[in-house]
Design an enzyme around this catalytic site. Structure first.
Site, mmCIF file in Angstrom:
data_model
loop_
_atom_site.group_PDB
_atom_site.id
_atom_site.type_symbol
_atom_site.label_atom_id
_atom_site.label_comp_id
_atom_site.label_asym_id
_atom_site.label_seq_id
_atom_site.Cartn_x
_atom_site.Cartn_y
_atom_site.Cartn_z
ATOM 1 N N ASP A 25 6.252 -5.016 2.719
ATOM 2 C CA ASP A 25 4.941 -4.781 4.105
ATOM 3 C C ASP A 25 6.456 -4.620 4.920
ATOM 4 O O ASP A 25 7.134 -5.508 4.873
ATOM 5 C CB ASP A 25 4.312 -4.997 3.775
ATOM 6 C CG ASP A 25 3.135 -5.570 3.003
ATOM 7 O OD1 ASP A 25 2.675 -4.164 2.281
ATOM 8 O OD2 ASP A 25 1.846 -6.780 2.795
ATOM 9 N N SER A 26 5.952 -4.039 5.838
ATOM 10 C CA SER A 26 6.855 -3.708 7.394
ATOM 11 C C SER A 26 7.684 -3.506 6.954
ATOM 12 O O SER A 26 8.622 -3.810 8.102
ATOM 13 C CB SER A 26 6.154 -4.990 7.987
ATOM 14 O OG SER A 26 5.010 -5.573 8.278
ATOM 15 N N ARG A 27 8.058 -2.812 5.906
ATOM 16 C CA ARG A 27 9.378 -2.208 5.651
ATOM 17 C C ARG A 27 10.780 -4.013 6.069
ATOM 18 O O ARG A 27 11.471 -3.212 5.793
ATOM 19 C CB ARG A 27 10.139 -1.254 6.826
ATOM 20 C CG ARG A 27 8.640 0.356 7.021
ATOM 21 C CD ARG A 27 9.800 1.075 7.692
ATOM 22 N NE ARG A 27 8.811 2.540 7.480
ATOM 23 C CZ ARG A 27 8.894 3.135 7.086
ATOM 24 N NH1 ARG A 27 9.875 2.770 6.000
ATOM 25 N NH2 ARG A 27 8.348 4.490 6.915
ATOM 26 N N LEU A 28 10.161 -4.432 5.112
ATOM 27 C CA LEU A 28 10.810 -5.376 4.870
ATOM 28 C C LEU A 28 11.325 -5.550 3.582
ATOM 29 O O LEU A 28 11.172 -6.449 3.377
ATOM 30 C CB LEU A 28 10.705 -6.961 5.824
ATOM 31 C CG LEU A 28 10.543 -6.876 6.736
ATOM 32 C CD1 LEU A 28 9.404 -7.891 7.441
ATOM 33 C CD2 LEU A 28 10.961 -6.670 8.210
ATOM 34 N N HIS A 29 12.146 -4.872 2.744
ATOM 35 C CA HIS A 29 12.117 -4.580 1.607
ATOM 36 C C HIS A 29 13.653 -6.152 0.900
ATOM 37 O O HIS A 29 14.323 -6.282 2.118
ATOM 38 C CB HIS A 29 12.690 -3.422 1.127
ATOM 39 C CG HIS A 29 12.050 -2.469 1.836
ATOM 40 N ND1 HIS A 29 10.557 -1.872 1.630
ATOM 41 C CD2 HIS A 29 12.096 -1.128 2.884
ATOM 42 C CE1 HIS A 29 10.270 -1.076 2.660
ATOM 43 N NE2 HIS A 29 11.371 -0.198 2.857
#
Length: 204
Positions: free
Chosen positions: A181-185
């Protein structure tokens, strides 16, 4: 079972061998994706101009990832002048990507012969008929070329043309990417280190 996108990817989840890690993910992708072996292959000219296209992975082992094409195609010509490639597998339902980069080498002729013989007849005839990546006057020209090949074969099994073969991408680096989520890959890169591999977490 917690979906991959919710549980993420941790360092302790990773196999020390990137091939084993890839095989695990590929098997999981096979249960979620229609064509898990589809892979984007990026090549470049000797001057560095890039191009990319989708192909199918046909073999993978400790030596590398194998795909097949015409050696006279655009990617074949680029690999002749700049034998490096990058691969990208993308399994959207799992939120996963795998990147592979490294030098490219041709497969042995016997290996290419064996794979060519395993293809459906239509695909083998097509390989003989198609001047891959070259301009055509229209669909009619292609169909006429296929008909001519069939006439010349007179029912005999098609043999692999010299200009159709396989390429093996030999990994120097791998990257395993898990959506969060939140592009916190979560991203982990394997890099060759002697006979083994170093593993680093990368910022998303």
């Amino acid at each position: 079972m917690i979906p991959p996108m919710e549980r993420g990817l941790r360092r302790r989840d990773l196999d020390a061998d990137p091939l084993r890690q890839f095989e695990r993910w590929l098997a999981e992708a096979a249960a979620a994706v229609a064509v898990p072996e589809a892979v984007a292959v990026a090549t470049a000219t000797a001057g560095g101009a890039p191009s990319v296209r989708m192909v199918l992975l046909k073999a993978v082992d400790e030596r590398g990832h194998v795909f097949y094409t015409h050696t006279t195609s655009r990617k074949g010509r680029e690999l002749a002048s700049n034998p490096q490639a990058a691969l990208l597998y993308h399994w959207a339902p799992l939120g996963r990507q795998v990147r592979v980069e490294g030098p490219v080498e041709p497969v042995a002729p016997a290996e290419a012969d064996d794979y060519f013989a395993s293809r459906p007849r239509g695909a083998r005839v097509g390989a003989l008929a198609s001047p891959q990546s070259r301009p055509l006057s229209g669909r009619d020209e292609l169909e006429a070329r296929v008909a001519e090949v069939e006439r010349s074969l007179a029912g005999a099994p098609p043999q692999r043309p010299e200009t159709w073969s396989g390429y093996r991408v030999v990994p120097e680096t791998w990257e395993f990417w898990q959506h969060r989520d939140s592009r916190l890959h979560d991203r982990f890169r394997y890099s060759r280190a002697g006979e083994g591999w170093t593993i680093e977490r990368l910022a998303p």
